[in-house]
Design a protein around this motif. Structure first.
Motif, PDB file in Angstrom:
ATOM      1  N   ILE A 182      79.698  65.365  10.921  1.00 48.61           N
ATOM      2  CA  ILE A 182      80.932  65.180  11.681  1.00 48.61           C
ATOM      3  C   ILE A 182      81.421  63.752  11.507  1.00 48.61           C
ATOM      4  N   LEU A 183      82.640  63.622  11.006  1.00 45.36           N
ATOM      5  CA  LEU A 183      83.289  62.315  10.899  1.00 45.36           C
ATOM      6  C   LEU A 183      84.139  62.133  12.150  1.00 45.36           C
ATOM      7  N   ASP A 184      83.711  61.269  13.039  1.00 48.38           N
ATOM      8  CA  ASP A 184      84.329  61.190  14.360  1.00 48.38           C
ATOM      9  C   ASP A 184      85.644  60.416  14.325  1.00 48.38           C
ATOM     10  N   ARG A 185      86.519  60.745  15.288  1.00 44.27           N
ATOM     11  CA  ARG A 185      87.807  60.076  15.472  1.00 44.27           C
ATOM     12  C   ARG A 185      88.020  59.837  16.972  1.00 44.27           C
ATOM     13  N   PRO A 186      88.828  58.842  17.339  1.00 43.98           N
ATOM     14  CA  PRO A 186      89.083  58.576  18.764  1.00 43.98           C
ATOM     15  C   PRO A 186      89.784  59.749  19.441  1.00 43.98           C
ATOM     16  N   ASN A 187      89.591  59.839  20.739  1.00 41.91           N
ATOM     17  CA  ASN A 187      90.301  60.815  21.574  1.00 41.91           C
ATOM     18  C   ASN A 187      91.425  60.067  22.298  1.00 41.91           C
ATOM     19  N   PRO A 188      92.701  60.363  21.993  1.00 40.90           N
ATOM     20  CA  PRO A 188      93.800  59.630  22.636  1.00 40.90           C
ATOM     21  C   PRO A 188      93.896  59.868  24.136  1.00 40.90           C
TER      22      PRO A 188
END
Length: 411
Positions: A182-188
């Protein structure tokens, strides 16, 4: 001779083509702002390319699955970023197929629209739809894969279906004994938790787990929760590796550089989505068929003497058949509304109270799926205030916050 119906369809096609062109332009040049210190998982190739070396790879991706330029300064075409799939192919990663979630691999399908399998025209890779005949990969689709990579931008709302796709992919991979990267990304919307907690008897693709409507977790954190809370079938665990976001906390502002789906075009729509998304379970239009999706609401049966703002939904990119298409709707314009860190019921309560025919308001089965509980509709219909309704969420929210702490990767 062209019939009136044909003329209308031709007009709709022209409008959709125009909107699709505008959307494509938006993907290419929308500014990356205020978040240059953030390094998303996909950008950290040094941390995950070794995990892909010599492996047959499947990728779960859409239009948000990109690697950003480090300086973020280039303004033309796709120079601000490259798609993850294109980048990995150029690095000789052995990608065998791409799995596409709701809205498709290129992100241009309507909400809920059936997405077909196919071949990506650019890369010639097989596309496997996870929002068509199957929503969970079947064993045949995982054959000849050694690892599955998951990289999709989420917005932190339970009925936003990418976390349901995450669950299904993890479950299928656990059964096939295939690890997930899993390549994580921010949660807006990752800086708060709010809303009713789903009752498990109301489980659907719009909500699979007993969590609040706004959960305050990244995709990577949520994957750990799925494993830790034994939510996969037969209490299986999926082998997962999460490439964390650098320089991110849950209080870090993050403006999405690419819209995560056709009807979330900007920061305001993403902030309002937890509140206005509940209108999806009613017969009220939430801005679909306009350029201000999830920044307004309206319906022809709302009292125009109280809710005097009006607009007319038309077919456009991302909404071929919006509610009340070509009919004047009355409601409120919220594009300038200041809302941060809260999900509010004030607009749905106001709309219900000002319905000229309340029998038209709720689509009960669909509303229950969005709310995660039958209680919320009953509370609104009985005339409870927002404060009274929110008081009933307290125990669920407090319990979830304690559980969530076990799985956080970021402060």
């Amino acid at each position: 001779m062209i019939s009136c119906g044909s003329q209308s369809r031709e007009k709709d096609k022209r409008q959709i083509t125009k909107d699709r062109s505008a959307y494509s332009k938006d993907i290419k040049v929308h500014a990356i702002k205020k978040d240059k210190a953030i390094i998303v998982g996909a950008n950290q190739t040094e941390n995950y390319l070794p995990l892909l070396k010599g492996k047959r790879v499947g990728i779960v991706a859409n239009q948000t699955s990109v690697i950003f330029r480090k300086d973020g300064r280039e303004n033309t075409e796709d120079k601000r970023f490259t798609h993850l799939v294109d980048s990995l192919l150029s690095l000789k990663v052995d990608i065998r197929k791409v799995f596409a979630p709701e809205h498709g691999f290129r992100g241009n399908a309507d909400a809920g629209e059936h997405v077909e399998d196919g071949i990506d025209t650019k890369t010639k890779l097989p596309l496997v739809s996870l929002h068509g005949k199957y929503r969970k990969p079947i064993p045949k689709q995982l054959e000849n894969l050694d690892i599955v990579l998951f990289d999709i931008q989420d917005v932190g709302v339970r009925f936003y279906t990418y976390i349901s796709t995450l669950h299904n992919v993890m479950e299928a991979c656990a059964e096939a004994r295939i690890p997930v990267l899993i390549l994580d990304r921010p949660n807006p919307n990752g800086y708060y938790i709010d809303g009713p907690t789903l009752k498990i008897e109301n489980k659907s693709f719009l909500g699979m787990h007993p969590i609040p409507l706004v959960h305050g977790m990244t995709i990577g954190e949520y994957a750990h929760m799925i494993n830790g809370e034994q939510w996969l079938a037969n209490e299986q665990k999926c082998t997962i590796t999460v490439i964390k976001v650098e320089n991110y906390t849950h209080n870090t502002f993050y403006s999405l550089p690419i819209r995560p789906s056709p009807n979330l075009p900007n920061d305001q729509s993403i902030k309002l989505y937890p509140s206005l998304g509940l209108f999806e379970g009613t017969n009220v239009n939430a801005g679909r068929g306009t350029e201000f999706q999830f920044q307004r609401y309206g319906a022809p049966f709302l009292d125009k003497t109280v809710l005097s703002f009006s607009y007319t939904p038309i077919a456009n990119f991302g909404a071929k058949y919006p509610k009340h298409k070509n009919v004047v709707c009355y409601g409120e314009d919220l594009k300038s509304e200041n809302i941060n860190g809260v999900m509010t019921l004030k607009w749905i309560i106001k709309a219900y109270q000002n319905s000229t025919d309340k029998s038209l308001f709720f689509n009960t089965n669909n509303f229950t799926k969005h709310a995660g509980t039958k209680t919320l509709q009953q509370q609104i219909e009985s005339g409870l205030s927002e404060k009274e309704i929110k008081a009933t969420w307290k125990d669920g929210l407090e319990g979830f916050k304690k559980t969530r702490l076990k799985y956080l990767l970021y402060d």
